[in-house]
Design a protein around this motif. Structure first.
Motif, mmCIF file in Angstrom:
data_model
loop_
_atom_site.group_PDB
_atom_site.id
_atom_site.type_symbol
_atom_site.label_atom_id
_atom_site.label_comp_id
_atom_site.label_asym_id
_atom_site.label_seq_id
_atom_site.Cartn_x
_atom_site.Cartn_y
_atom_site.Cartn_z
ATOM 1 N N ASP A 56 -7.872 72.295 -31.304
ATOM 2 C CA ASP A 56 -7.925 72.333 -29.846
ATOM 3 C C ASP A 56 -6.664 71.690 -29.262
ATOM 4 N N PRO A 57 -6.110 72.251 -28.180
ATOM 5 C CA PRO A 57 -4.890 71.677 -27.595
ATOM 6 C C PRO A 57 -5.025 70.200 -27.217
ATOM 7 N N TRP B 11 -0.671 72.472 -37.000
ATOM 8 C CA TRP B 11 0.484 72.565 -36.101
ATOM 9 C C TRP B 11 1.726 72.085 -36.848
#
Length: 230
Positions: free
Chosen positions: A197-198, A226
């Motif tokens: 999730d960002p 990421w």
């Protein structure tokens, strides 16, 4: 237990939900959310009232498995500030035995009453802190923007979300970068957020790489979430 290295320290994942720090003989757990079921019941949503007992049984097993002498609970310990008053006698006795037998530190989270305002942790025994610096690491509930020291936290309840053979799989995981480690929720009645999730990726910055980490058949699985642009 599955060993791995974080910020130059040997760590071990315990059942995928807790972290054992051998050098400090410390067990770290996040987001117990004790008495969450009774909180929802008081608002008309009836749930089986055994979540605290299950969470504390799981915690006692982790203590026995690791031989930990200290427990750091990284915030959102009770689901609300009056949670300890609702503990049924068996769970209350379990918690009292644990806080008497161990060097127990409650770190306050956003679900917890501020220190000095008669929160549930003050009633349950153990020491309270907003955050703790130990062995070169900073322990707090939620990752802090701008922190330059190696940091252990909770708050986000990360889960690795995968699709396999048409099925959606979700497993509690830790999220790790070079300087930050977010633990999964330990409580029996806690949901989870996608580890990618960002909001989680933003909380891990600055970082060169961010991975989900969890045990799999006695080994550590690291799943890339990421990577910084080259």
């Amino acid at each position: 237990m599955v060993p791995f290295s974080f910020a130059g320290e040997e760590m071990r994942l315990v059942d995928g939900r807790a972290l054992f720090w051998p050098r400090e003989q410390a067990l770290l757990v996040a987001d117990l959310h004790l008495e969450k079921a009774s909180f929802f019941a008081s608002h008309g949503q009836l749930l089986p009232p055994y979540d605290s007992r299950e969470t504390l049984e799981r915690l006692a097993l982790a203590v026995r498995e690791t031989g930990a002498r200290r427990v750091y609970a990284l915030g959102d310990n009770f689901h609300d500030g009056k949670g300890s008053l609702r503990l049924e006698p068996h769970a209350a006795g379990m918690l009292a035995a644990l806080t008497r037998a161990l060097d127990w530190v409650w770190i306050t989270g956003n679900h917890d009453a501020p220190i000095g305002q008669s929160g549930a942790e003050e009633i349950a025994g153990g020491a309270l802190a907003d955050e703790v610096a130990s062995g070169g690491l900073i322990l707090r509930h939620k990752a802090a923007a701008g922190e330059t020291r190696p940091e252990l936290s909770g708050h986000f309840h990360p889960r690795l979300m995968l699709s396999a053979r048409g099925r959606r799989i979700a497993r509690p995981c830790a999220v790790m970068s070079e300087q930050r480690l977010i633990l999964p929720a330990f409580g029996a009645l806690t949901g989870g957020m996608d580890a990618a999730d960002p909001a989680i990726l933003a909380a891990m910055q600055p970082a060169r790489a961010i991975d989900a980490v969890l045990p799999a058949r006695g080994r550590l699985l690291q799943y890339p979430l990421w990577r910084a642009a080259a």
